[in-house]
Design a protein around this motif. Sequence first.
Motif, PDB file in Angstrom:
ATOM      1  N   GLN A  58      63.777  63.311  59.224  1.00  0.00           N
ATOM      2  CA  GLN A  58      63.116  62.055  58.905  1.00  0.00           C
ATOM      3  C   GLN A  58      62.856  61.315  60.205  1.00  0.00           C
ATOM      4  OE1 GLN A  58      62.037  60.587  55.877  1.00  0.00           O
ATOM      5  NE2 GLN A  58      61.093  59.208  57.382  1.00  0.00           N
ATOM      6  N   MET A  59      61.598  61.048  60.497  1.00  0.00           N
ATOM      7  CA  MET A  59      61.193  60.430  61.752  1.00  0.00           C
ATOM      8  C   MET A  59      60.597  59.063  61.463  1.00  0.00           C
ATOM      9  SD  MET A  59      59.439  63.711  63.648  1.00  0.00           S
ATOM     10  CE  MET A  59      58.045  63.679  62.523  1.00  0.00           C
ATOM     11  N   SER A  60      61.189  58.023  62.051  1.00  0.00           N
ATOM     12  CA  SER A  60      60.734  56.650  61.856  1.00  0.00           C
ATOM     13  C   SER A  60      60.347  56.033  63.197  1.00  0.00           C
ATOM     14  CB  SER A  60      61.832  55.812  61.200  1.00  0.00           C
ATOM     15  OG  SER A  60      62.198  56.337  59.941  1.00  0.00           O
ATOM     16  N   THR A  61      59.608  54.933  63.124  1.00  0.00           N
ATOM     17  CA  THR A  61      59.179  54.198  64.315  1.00  0.00           C
ATOM     18  C   THR A  61      58.615  55.161  65.360  1.00  0.00           C
ATOM     19  OG1 THR A  61      61.080  52.762  63.841  1.00  0.00           O
ATOM     20  CG2 THR A  61      59.806  52.260  65.805  1.00  0.00           C
ATOM     21  N   LEU A  62      57.686  55.977  64.923  1.00  0.00           N
ATOM     22  CA  LEU A  62      57.137  57.013  65.795  1.00  0.00           C
ATOM     23  C   LEU A  62      56.374  56.410  66.966  1.00  0.00           C
ATOM     24  CD1 LEU A  62      56.128  59.545  63.058  1.00  0.00           C
ATOM     25  CD2 LEU A  62      57.594  60.068  65.019  1.00  0.00           C
ATOM     26  N   LYS A  63      56.465  57.094  68.103  1.00  0.00           N
ATOM     27  CA  LYS A  63      55.840  56.675  69.344  1.00  0.00           C
ATOM     28  C   LYS A  63      54.889  57.768  69.833  1.00  0.00           C
ATOM     29  CE  LYS A  63      60.079  54.275  70.728  1.00  0.00           C
ATOM     30  NZ  LYS A  63      61.125  54.157  71.773  1.00  0.00           N
ATOM     31  N   PRO A  64      53.907  57.406  70.653  1.00  0.00           N
ATOM     32  CA  PRO A  64      53.004  58.432  71.183  1.00  0.00           C
ATOM     33  C   PRO A  64      53.739  59.572  71.885  1.00  0.00           C
ATOM     34  CG  PRO A  64      52.075  56.280  71.578  1.00  0.00           C
ATOM     35  CD  PRO A  64      53.460  56.046  71.017  1.00  0.00           C
TER      36      PRO A  64
END
Length: 117
Positions: free
Chosen positions: A82-88
Amino acid sequence: QVRLVESGGGSVRPGESLRLSCAASGFTFHYYVMKWFRQAPGKERELVADINSVGNRKNYADSVRGRFIISRDNLRKTVDLQMSTLKPEDTAVYYCHNHIGANGGSWGQGTQVTVSS
């Protein structure tokens, strides 16, 4: 034969979330440490997170700690990320990997995650 099949990748904007899943077959899943790696173009493949066979110990790369959660379901033989607050800088191909003892593990085909504004 060992099969690891990743799914759930896609293209999102910064701050959004994605959930990756890896479906496993062809080995005794609940004996294995499971890991998520990622690789961006021109960069080395890096370990993102791992989880022990029972699922009560987890490790994360400093760059994702607090934003990503690894989990496993030993009945369904799946491991999720689960990946949150994804960044470039999270943009990469994400790979599922298994490992036990001194033996080398196997890899899935990978799933693309793209984070851009």
